[in-house]
Scaffold this motif. Structure first.
Motif, mmCIF file in Angstrom:
data_model
loop_
_atom_site.group_PDB
_atom_site.id
_atom_site.type_symbol
_atom_site.label_atom_id
_atom_site.label_comp_id
_atom_site.label_asym_id
_atom_site.label_seq_id
_atom_site.Cartn_x
_atom_site.Cartn_y
_atom_site.Cartn_z
ATOM 1 N N ALA A 59 7.136 3.224 4.195
ATOM 2 C CA ALA A 59 5.904 2.958 3.447
ATOM 3 C C ALA A 59 5.027 1.977 4.236
ATOM 4 C CB ALA A 59 6.243 2.410 2.066
ATOM 5 N N VAL A 86 7.209 13.402 -4.775
ATOM 6 C CA VAL A 86 7.930 13.949 -5.916
ATOM 7 C C VAL A 86 7.652 13.129 -7.175
ATOM 8 C CG1 VAL A 86 10.220 14.422 -6.857
ATOM 9 C CG2 VAL A 86 9.706 14.970 -4.470
ATOM 10 N N GLY A 87 7.447 11.831 -6.996
ATOM 11 C CA GLY A 87 7.248 10.964 -8.154
ATOM 12 C C GLY A 87 5.833 10.425 -8.207
ATOM 13 N N PHE A 88 5.379 10.115 -9.415
ATOM 14 C CA PHE A 88 3.998 9.663 -9.569
ATOM 15 C C PHE A 88 3.821 8.186 -9.248
ATOM 16 C CE2 PHE A 88 3.934 13.525 -12.260
ATOM 17 C CZ PHE A 88 3.062 14.217 -11.447
ATOM 18 N N ALA A 89 4.860 7.389 -9.426
ATOM 19 C CA ALA A 89 4.702 5.964 -9.088
ATOM 20 C C ALA A 89 4.475 5.803 -7.589
ATOM 21 C CB ALA A 89 5.922 5.177 -9.563
ATOM 22 N N PRO A 90 5.281 6.459 -6.727
ATOM 23 C CA PRO A 90 4.980 6.340 -5.297
ATOM 24 C C PRO A 90 3.629 6.962 -4.929
ATOM 25 C CG PRO A 90 7.216 7.206 -5.642
ATOM 26 C CD PRO A 90 6.555 7.152 -6.982
ATOM 27 N N GLU A 93 1.012 4.442 -5.871
ATOM 28 C CA GLU A 93 1.090 3.275 -4.994
ATOM 29 C C GLU A 93 0.430 3.595 -3.644
ATOM 30 O OE1 GLU A 93 2.542 -0.011 -2.737
ATOM 31 O OE2 GLU A 93 3.094 2.073 -2.287
ATOM 32 N N MET A 126 -1.096 15.728 -14.448
ATOM 33 C CA MET A 126 -0.469 14.424 -14.210
ATOM 34 C C MET A 126 -0.968 13.803 -12.907
ATOM 35 S SD MET A 126 3.429 14.945 -15.675
ATOM 36 C CE MET A 126 3.726 16.655 -15.230
ATOM 37 N N GLU A 129 -4.210 12.176 -13.752
ATOM 38 C CA GLU A 129 -3.934 10.952 -14.491
ATOM 39 C C GLU A 129 -3.476 9.847 -13.524
ATOM 40 O OE1 GLU A 129 -1.367 11.806 -17.936
ATOM 41 O OE2 GLU A 129 -0.367 9.898 -17.462
#
Lengths: 311, 311, 311, 311
Positions: A59, A86-90, A93, A126, A129
């Motif tokens: 990152a 794959v994930g929305f938090a990463p 970020e 999503m 969002e």
């Protein structure tokens, strides 16, 4: 100057990520590459795509690289950053931090886990969002890499429900019919205009895609001038000239598009052209053999000769 | 106390990652979950696995969560951290930082891109190079999730060439024959002993796996006491009792193993048991319907009754 | 005359299966196609391959078609019949009946269900048992279509243990390194010589494959004279001429290789050239749009011009 | 007597195909199996499904087997024949010939090549065209085997546009929500009633599926009386009894559902029960080890004891 918006045209080049022989980020080569690409006449840059070895960076490295690119570009062309996750938090970020650094937008492809039409559309709800109202983004349709088949209908549903999705990176194959369908729907006013840039097989169908209404290319190739010149000739109405130029580069472009070794070919040629200091690809990655290099020598020599013939 | 080494036995529980209703990490519930699991008698913990929603956490959140777990565990049982990654730089970064925080080892599964025997073995050579000589690790064989088929022969090649690979998490299905083959090779001295913990279908073949020589289980279930008690009964030589207990939990375990909704079931039951404050799963994730809850009420009621009958 | 054996060279053309507009087998066009292909100078024919719409024929139709081909060929070139099948009883039935009809051999690709090295090798042991000692066969290595990745090592194991496997149809991509490895092993005497014919991307790497030691091509294209002429020029030592010819056809070959619409393109061009009476493809199959036909007109026109320039 | 129509209820058993030790069709065992299954109280039979080793039979053998089954059944229960095929000509040929022999209908699953919602729906339009107005059929939704994800919405579209599709074989996992959605749409009159029989995981969710409105089961298991008795108890309103019976069989059912070895388990148990003369599975197929047989002995013994306890 061009902007990353619904009217974007030309060539958004997918950059490589230059490494030193020891595998570290090579920021000096990054600067040199930016200068080279802007000199070629690209109208935008896309970094941290699949061919940018994004998943092989930490990152922290991703941010250092993006920062370096932005500093060198100085706003002369828009910079789009690959932010699929794959994930929305990463995803949140990464996209928020690159937007803060000054990027113009992000590019998102769907994860392999979404399959049915409704699952795909719900996924991009999503995404909207997650990215929020201030991050313009590009929808990447690349089934060979993602495993996700998005029909023309699904892409239209996503574009309609995504106010910030200003561009479609079209690289489905066969995809000419899909491109025609989506462009026609925009022409009829069924959905707002979005820029459509093509990358099908690394630009292997570029002249035909331009004839179907594509606004240009978003892909990579060791000779970015190919895409720039083909798009320019086509835009100038000289379709035969666009094909002539394209055909001259096609034997090498085809060779570079071999999945698996393509990135090593591209970096080797960039190195040979003096663009980057090392052709190093991070592990796990392909390596070129002596026979590959012999092939490349022949292809480059023939390409140079053919371009000279064309004038 | 147990250690994460070649002789590890018992139950390494795959934890969930507790969130608040608003989706934030819930560190208070994390502490309560640790206390609950240690109270159940687990001999180890595995965090940031697939059922730990690892890809939905930012790098920062992952470290906060691991730190919290380690602080609460206080070395009472080993803690293993999932560190699979498409790229080696992120794998190195995550594994080194959790080892510095005090984790006992990491768990690695192969990426979908490796297919042939030699590709798989070469990949794990690079894993060894990445993790270095001071990080014990567990090889995860989970074809349903990874798409990678590792034959018994390939697993033996990896174990032989990986001095720090001390454990195999076996969750291939059908996998009983593979387990027997690998255990027999260790018994013959063809390769060094490694701990083999099973998770096939979420522990759905636990008694049979123990009879084939597994050292225990590494999996998750809303009733971790099932795995603890089955392993204990089997180790005590009471195989029929092990089956009796297993069969009592099987209807619910089967229900929890439905791919896609399983995690929501597990978190709901943990919430119902007072282990975590919220059953929230991060998007994209499953949600339970009223009919699902009715099913669960019946299954839990029947399970309680059956366990009472067994005494 | 050439024979289907370990020394086979030249071009084995993958034929289409001609249908009438109403979808019935078109045997008159079949005869005309055979005459056309032999006139082009192909050294062998392969029928009922993927591009021969084999799975869309009934068992009865397959035999009628093979019989017609064999009757027309009259032994002038070898005829190989695609006989891949999930089950061995149907494979035995089809291969034995076509061999009785006079075919020279069969071609077998692995089913998607085999994954690990040992599974693949064991599968071909059963193929050998099924085909028996009197049926020469060709091993098809085509991961994009089959989903099966066979490493160079696995292919060598199969070739060593298969006395009747006289030919490898090589169409992995990237596959140049694999081709070099297998050819080198044969040169060292590590395994018996087998003919290697290439079809990578429909012949899109033909000149490079010939330079790596391929004996020729086994693939299809609406202009079979391309493969015949490229192979001849290369065999005559005029590698530049081979590349010149190849490059002239490449823009159209690339267009025809779009997965999904390629077969419709090929049949359209065969129809346009008077080879077959109808371009009909059986459902489910692709159809060409007006825009596709415009593309093809341009590509054929440019190809004709470029070939004239080359002389 | 029951009929293969929109009101079908009960248990349609997926039969195995009995072979002799030498691999030939065993018609005497076929008769004995039919008698056994009818004696168990099944309300229908489904032959040549995946567990019927259909792809391992020649077209001729398939017809011989179906003929034998129909002769023995004598119309006492409906017989449905698996007729999925990549091509429509073979599908038409097989379905028409078995209907002429006296079958009651066919079962069709989609091929892996269809992905998007529209592709799936278009495929079944062609199925309807292929089967014609006189062949009732069952839609098989089995993503694990087919690779095709059909959303509840897509299944409703197919059912609406297929006048002859009278039954849905539901075996998606997780699938309880999908089952509820489709049943509710039928209840609202959004689409005509069709029978819904379940086979999720080989019946591993049968009691819950019945509570969601399934009409029964279409699956296989070495103890068909399980499905018959569970469905009967549930239909009689004794849901707890249905669960008690189901739970008693669950440990063995779970063992039999291991993909890959399941068919060998089923045939072994049928052989042990005297239903078929040989447990032979055609190559490529699984074989049971001594350890597997030990597992089975224990599971059968425990099952017998538990059923006795339940009375």
């Amino acid at each position: 100057m061009s902007a990353f918006n619904r009217d974007a045209k030309g060539v958004y080049l997918i950059t490589v990520t230059p490494f030193k022989d020891n595998g570290e980020l090579d920021l000096a080569s990054t600067d040199r590459m930016i200068d080279f690409l802007l000199g070629c006449g690209v109208t935008g840059l896309t970094v941290l795509g699949i061919m940018g070895e994004a998943p092989k960076l930490t990152a922290e490295e991703s941010k250092i690289f993006v920062k370096q690119v932005l500093r060198r570009v100085q706003g002369r062309v828009p910079v789009v950053v690959g932010a699929s996750s794959v994930g929305f938090a990463p995803m949140r970020e990464l996209s928020h931090s690159v937007m803060e650094l000054g990027a113009d937008g992000v590019m998102i492809a769907p994860p392999v886990s979404v399959r049915t039409d409704d699952q795909i559309v719900a996924y991009f709800d999503m995404v909207n969002e997650t990215l929020g109202p201030d991050t313009p983004w590009c929808l990447q349709d690349h089934p060979v890499a993602t495993g996700v088949q998005m029909s023309a209908g699904v892409i239209q549903r996503i574009l309609k429900s995504s106010p910030q999705c200003v561009m479609l990176k079209h690289e489905d194959c066969p995809g000419l019919a899909k491109l025609s369908t989506i462009r026609a729907a925009m022409a009829r006013g069924d959905l707002p205009r979005a820029s459509i840039l093509c990358g099908n097989g690394g630009g292997l169908f570029l002249p035909e895609e331009l004839s179907r209404g594509a606004d240009g290319a978003m892909t990579g190739f060791a000779y970015p001038e190919m895409m720039v010149d083909v798009v320019a000739a086509h835009a100038a109405g000289d379709v035969e000239r666009a094909h002539d130029l394209f055909d001259a580069y096609l034997p090498l472009a085809r060779y570079e598009q071999q999945s698996g070794v393509g990135l090593a070919v591209r970096k080797h040629l960039f190195w040979q052209r003096g663009v980057i200091a090392s052709a190093a690809v991070r592990k796990p990655g392909p390596q070129l053999s002596a026979a590959d290099l012999t092939d490349l020598d022949r292809l480059v020599r023939r390409q140079t000769r053919r371009l000279a013939e064309l004038g």
